[in-house]
Each structure stands twice: as structure tokens, then as C-alpha cells.
Design a protein around this motif. Structure first.
Motif, mmCIF file in Angstrom:
data_model
loop_
_atom_site.group_PDB
_atom_site.id
_atom_site.type_symbol
_atom_site.label_atom_id
_atom_site.label_comp_id
_atom_site.label_asym_id
_atom_site.label_seq_id
_atom_site.Cartn_x
_atom_site.Cartn_y
_atom_site.Cartn_z
ATOM 1 N N UNK A 25 0.820 -1.119 0.114
ATOM 2 C CA UNK A 25 0.022 0.053 -0.023
ATOM 3 C C UNK A 25 0.732 1.310 0.001
ATOM 4 N N UNK A 26 1.923 1.300 0.807
ATOM 5 C CA UNK A 26 2.788 2.158 0.879
ATOM 6 C C UNK A 26 3.509 2.540 -0.509
ATOM 7 N N UNK A 27 3.788 1.412 -1.226
ATOM 8 C CA UNK A 27 4.669 1.834 -2.544
ATOM 9 C C UNK A 27 3.367 2.151 -3.528
ATOM 10 N N UNK A 28 2.359 1.645 -3.534
ATOM 11 C CA UNK A 28 1.246 2.344 -4.460
ATOM 12 C C UNK A 28 1.054 3.654 -4.431
ATOM 13 N N UNK A 29 0.974 4.070 -2.853
ATOM 14 C CA UNK A 29 0.658 5.485 -2.575
ATOM 15 C C UNK A 29 1.964 6.345 -3.440
ATOM 16 N N UNK A 145 11.731 -6.207 -19.300
ATOM 17 C CA UNK A 145 12.350 -7.043 -18.435
ATOM 18 C C UNK A 145 12.421 -6.401 -16.984
ATOM 19 N N UNK A 146 12.239 -5.255 -16.748
ATOM 20 C CA UNK A 146 12.138 -4.612 -15.383
ATOM 21 C C UNK A 146 11.027 -5.126 -14.838
ATOM 22 N N UNK A 147 9.849 -5.385 -15.476
ATOM 23 C CA UNK A 147 8.587 -6.039 -14.979
ATOM 24 C C UNK A 147 9.283 -7.569 -14.457
ATOM 25 N N UNK A 148 9.825 -8.164 -15.155
ATOM 26 C CA UNK A 148 10.115 -9.688 -14.871
ATOM 27 C C UNK A 148 10.958 -9.769 -13.687
ATOM 28 N N UNK A 149 12.022 -8.665 -13.609
ATOM 29 C CA UNK A 149 12.857 -8.893 -12.420
ATOM 30 C C UNK A 149 11.908 -8.472 -11.027
ATOM 31 N N UNK A 150 10.996 -7.623 -11.133
ATOM 32 C CA UNK A 150 10.498 -7.502 -9.983
ATOM 33 C C UNK A 150 9.575 -8.385 -9.702
ATOM 34 N N UNK A 151 8.626 -9.221 -10.701
ATOM 35 C CA UNK A 151 7.780 -10.438 -10.237
ATOM 36 C C UNK A 151 8.561 -11.534 -9.575
ATOM 37 N N UNK A 152 9.857 -11.842 -10.171
ATOM 38 C CA UNK A 152 10.712 -12.620 -9.775
ATOM 39 C C UNK A 152 11.233 -12.532 -8.317
ATOM 40 N N UNK A 153 11.238 -11.278 -7.891
ATOM 41 C CA UNK A 153 11.640 -10.972 -6.502
ATOM 42 C C UNK A 153 10.370 -11.405 -5.570
ATOM 43 N N UNK A 159 8.036 -9.471 -1.472
ATOM 44 C CA UNK A 159 6.888 -8.685 -2.095
ATOM 45 C C UNK A 159 6.948 -7.157 -2.456
ATOM 46 N N UNK A 160 7.384 -6.737 -1.162
ATOM 47 C CA UNK A 160 7.535 -5.300 -1.244
ATOM 48 C C UNK A 160 8.690 -4.766 -2.249
ATOM 49 N N UNK A 161 9.918 -5.606 -1.699
ATOM 50 C CA UNK A 161 10.931 -5.331 -2.913
ATOM 51 C C UNK A 161 10.724 -5.351 -4.223
ATOM 52 N N UNK A 162 9.916 -6.338 -4.538
ATOM 53 C CA UNK A 162 9.565 -6.632 -5.877
ATOM 54 C C UNK A 162 8.662 -5.646 -6.722
ATOM 55 N N UNK A 163 8.052 -5.068 -5.791
ATOM 56 C CA UNK A 163 7.316 -3.807 -6.382
ATOM 57 C C UNK A 163 7.898 -2.394 -6.452
ATOM 58 N N UNK A 164 9.185 -2.397 -6.010
ATOM 59 C CA UNK A 164 9.774 -1.179 -6.080
ATOM 60 C C UNK A 164 10.296 -0.740 -7.430
ATOM 61 N N UNK A 165 10.598 -1.566 -8.371
ATOM 62 C CA UNK A 165 11.004 -0.917 -9.587
ATOM 63 C C UNK A 165 9.848 -0.362 -10.377
ATOM 64 N N UNK A 166 8.673 -0.927 -10.257
ATOM 65 C CA UNK A 166 7.578 -0.430 -11.115
ATOM 66 C C UNK A 166 7.082 0.846 -10.462
ATOM 67 N N UNK A 167 6.744 0.717 -9.265
ATOM 68 C CA UNK A 167 6.092 1.804 -8.418
ATOM 69 C C UNK A 167 6.938 2.947 -8.181
ATOM 70 N N UNK A 168 7.904 2.710 -7.812
ATOM 71 C CA UNK A 168 8.879 3.876 -7.176
ATOM 72 C C UNK A 168 9.993 4.095 -7.954
ATOM 73 N N UNK A 169 11.066 2.855 -8.550
ATOM 74 C CA UNK A 169 12.347 3.478 -9.149
ATOM 75 C C UNK A 169 11.898 3.982 -10.549
#
Length: 446
Positions: A25-29, A145-153, A159-169
Motif C-alpha cells: 500500500x505504501x509503494x502504491x501511494x 525486463x524490469x517487470x520480470x525482475x520485479x515479479x521474480x523477487x 513482495x515489497x521489494x519486488x514492487x519497488x522497480x515499477x511503483x517507485x524506481x
């Protein structure tokens, strides 16, 4: 308080779910805030027409990404997670190499075909729009490729670290690039330059995500002999690809229709109105993230009374939250748009009002989509996506030639109403639960 702290920092399933839900939720915000910031930067940097050219290029890139990903991100999450539990390192290594290779090759083919079409046909005559689309083609492989790295994590339990590339980075690096570009390319930024900066931001996000993934992948998976089940994986990915296709098309088809039936200025006005209404719909996003882990537990435990109260309270909170955030727009929306995005975007006010009506339709129906997904009726959600997407295309196509951006917003609002109504009715019929703000009779009964 100490007991709560020990629970939340523990290794149990409940604590893990709470941390994952809170972090997500924090990452989505953060992602929503960064996305809005990027919208403001782009609108002020490239102007109304330039923002339309850029948005059209981004929509084309997003739609071209559908066949390149082919549902593989969801498959990777599932297969990596299962391989991690069973310590099947050969399977994990195989699915990672397979998905990365398929996305890379298909993205390269799509990009080359797109470049060939732009070169050989007169579809795009404007040099700036052509340059923006050409840069956008390079975005397709990087984003995949960025999305694949995230979902692999995420599959590895991060779970939280895996969403970091898409939502924040990715939006964060892009916002930073735009900040410096405001000085380098002053006074005006070109759409093609903005797309180039988007590629820089995505590339930096990919490098970071790859580094993070390399650190958390078990060493045994790195050294194992890869095991492939390509036919089974592609068969499993197909239905996921279909759902993804409907979701992406619904998000970007209206922009493409505006580009075909109207002009870049109307796309720019629509994108500002749409992104602003998305921010105003934040209570829906927040409450959905909170309830998605609670609803299945209450359903599995047959705690119907608690579930009814939760669903009704969620719908009320969504509606009230949206109303509170929308009130300033109703009072002084034109002035706020001009202040945030620039004076030329004040003309997006009527489009914004129509877009806000979609938020109210979704909020009033409550968590009907989540309830159906979490109770084994996910096919009804896909069906609603298909019907609402069709309604969106038909109504937008009819209205855009007459009303431009406002016509596109009418199509979106109609689609939201169709989607909400269908899912609300399905939820009542299949689960005997009313998810809407009108569930007063059920509340009295319980």
C-alpha cells in the motif's frame, strides 16, 4: 503494544501478510504520487499538444508490450514461488531464463516491425511524433525486463521489494531526469526528448532491479542446470495474457482513439484530467489494498456477518473519501488545473468532471471485483472487463469526433458504470453479498 510489535516483526504467516499488505500500500501511494508529479512536470515542460504526442507514444508502447510479455510476469511469480518452496532450483533457473529470453526476443521483433512500419508507411507524417514513437519502441524491451525482475523477487517472497522497480524506481528516476532536463532544455522540452528521458529512467530502474534480484536469488539456483517446460508454461501463460490484454487495452485504447479521431491537444487535455481523477480516486486504491487480504480470510472462515459489515463499510469509506477529495475540484477545479499544470490545461475541467463520475461509480459498488476474485469467480471479472472495454471503445468512438477529450471521458465513465454494475450484480448472485453503499437491508438482517 509490545505484543503487537513482536507479532508484526515475527516470521509467521499473519505477520508476513500484514507487512506485505502495508508495504504494498505504501509503494502504491508513493507510485501514485510520483506518477502525478511526472504528469505535472511533463505538462509544464512540453505543453498541451506536446503532452498529447508523448502520451500517444506511451500508449503505443504499452499496447506493443502485450504480445511481448504474453502473461509471463504472472507465470514467473507463480513458478518461482513454487520452486522456492520445493527447493527445485533447476526449475527456478529454467523459468527465469525462459521468460527473460522470450520477452527479449519478442520485444526485439516487435520493435523492429514497428520501426519498419514507421519507415515504410506514411502513417505518421509529423517528424516530432515519429521521433517520439521511435524512442517509444526502445521502451518495450526495457519495461518488460524490469517487470520480470520485479515479479521474480515477489516470487522469492520479497513482495515489497519486488514492487519497488515499477511503483517507485521507474517513475522516480524519470521525475529526476525531468527535473534536470527543465534546466538543460529550457524553456521548452520536446516530446521526443521526454520519451528519451523515460527510457533513461526505465534503464536505471532495470539496472537497479537486476542488481537487487541477483543478491536475493539463491546460489543453488544460479549454479543449477536449467530445466525447461516451455509448452506447459506457454499454455499456462495464455489465460493470464488475455486478462492482461484486456486491462492494458482498457487503459490505453481511449488515447489511441483520440489520436486517430481527434488531435494531440485533446490527448493532452484528456491525460491531465485522467491522471488527476486517478489521484482523486486514491481512497479506492488504498481501501482495495487493505481489504484484499481480509476478504478471503473472512470468506474461508464463513464469518458472513463480519464480511457484510466490512464490505458495506468499505463502500461507504470509498465513496466518502472520493467525495471529500473531489469537493475542491467542484468548487475551483479550473483554477487548480491551471495552477498545477499550466494555464492552457484549465480547458480540461469539463473532462475532469466527467472522469470523476467514474470514481463515484466504482466507489459506490465497493469491493465487488475483489470479492469475486477472492472467492473463485475470477472469470466473471474477466467477462466484465471484456464488456466494459467494448462499451468504452464504442461510446468513445461515437463521442470523440464531437467532444474530443470530454468524449473520451464519457467512454471511460460509461465503461466504469458497466464494469461496476456487472460485478455488483454477479457478487450479489454468486455470493449472496451486497458490496455496495446500498446494502442497508443486508446490514439490518445481519
Amino acid at each position: 503494544m509490545k505484543r503487537l510489535k513482536r507479532y508484526l516483526t515475527g516470521s509467521g504467516l499473519g505477520a508476513t501478510l500484514v507487512r506485505a499488505a502495508t508495504g504494498s500500500m505504501g509503494l502504491q501511494i508513493a507510485g501514485m504520487g510520483l506518477g502525478f508529479l511526472v504528469g505535472v512536470q511533463l505538462a509544464r515542460g512540453v505543453g498541451v499538444e506536446g503532452y498529447g504526442v508523448y502520451s500517444f507514444g506511451m500508449s503505443v508502447a504499452a499496447i506493443l508490450g502485450i504480445p511481448t510479455e504474453f502473461g509471463l510476469p504472472q507465470l514467473v511469480t507463480r513458478e518461482v514461488s513454487m520452486a522456492s518452496v520445493h527447493k527445485n532450483w533447476a526449475h527456478m533457473r529454467g523459468v527465469m531464463i525462459f521468460s527473460t529470453s522470450v520477452v527479449a526476443i519478442s520485444a526485439l521483433i516487435v520493435a523492429l516491425l514497428g520501426e519498419l512500419i514507421l519507415w515504410a508507411t506514411p502513417l505518421v507524417s509529423d517528424p516530432e511524433q515519429r521521433a517520439t514513437l521511435q524512442w517509444g519502441l526502445l521502451l518495450v524491451p526495457l519495461a518488460g525486463q524490469t517487470k520480470l525482475c520485479g515479479v521474480a523477487m515477489q516470487g522469492l517472497g520479497r513482495v515489497v521489494l519486488g514492487q519497488l522497480p515499477i511503483y517507485v524506481l521507474r517513475p522516480g528516476f524519470f521525475a529526476l531526469s525531468l527535473f534536470f532536463a527543465a534546466y538543460w532544455f529550457a524553456p521548452h522540452l520536446r516530446p521526443s526528448t521526454a520519451m528519451g528521458l523515460q527510457i533513461v529512467g526505465t534503464a536505471l530502474a532495470l539496472v537497479t532491479a537486476t542488481t537487487l534480484l541477483a543478491r536475493i536469488v539463491p546460489q543453488s539456483a544460479c549454479t543449477a542446470t536449467a530445466e525447461y517446460h516451455a509448452k506447459a508454461w506457454l499454455a499456462s501463460a495464455f489465460p493470464m495474457a488475455l486478462t492482461d490484454c484486456l486491462r492494458v487495452l482498457q487503459s490505453h485504447m481511449v488515447v489511441l482513439l483520440l489520436g486517430l479521431l481527434s488531435n494531440s491537444e485533446q490527448i493532452g487535455l484528456f491525460r491531465v484530467a485522467d491522471s488527476t481523477s486517478a489521484m482523486l480516486g486514491f481512497p479506492i486504491t488504498m481501501l482495495s489494498a487493505i481489504t484484499i487480504s481480509v476478504i478471503p480470510r473472512l470468506w474461508a472462515a464463513h464469518e458472513t456477518s463480519k464480511l457484510r459489515r466490512l464490505l458495506w463499510a468499505t463502500a461507504i469509506a470509498m465513496t466518502v473519501g472520493v467525495a471529500v477529495l473531489t469537493a475542491p475540484v467542484l468548487i475551483a477545479g479550473r483554477e487548480l488545473l491551471g495552477l498545477l499544470f499550466g494555464g492552457a490545461f484549465a480547458d480540461a475541467y469539463s473532462t475532469l468532471l466527467i472522469s470523476c463520475s467514474a470514481n463515484f461509480a466504482i466507489a459506490a459498488s465497493g469491493a465487488c471485483g475483489i470479492l469475486l476474485n477472492m472467492t473463485g469467480h475470477e472469470k466473471r471479472v474477466t467477462r466484465a472487463f471484456a464488456f466494459s472495454g467494448t462499451a468504452n471503445v464504442l461510446i468513445s468512438s461515437a463521442c470523440i469526433p464531437f467532444w474530443g477529450a470530454s468524449g473520451a471521458a464519457m467512454g471511460n465513465a460509461a465503461a466504469a458504470a458497466v464494469w461496476s454494475l456487472m460485478l455488483w450484480q454477479d457478487a450479489r448472485r454468486l455470493t449472496n453479498l451486497d458490496t455496495s453503499i446500498f446494502a442497508v437491508s443486508q446490514m439490518k438482517a445481519s
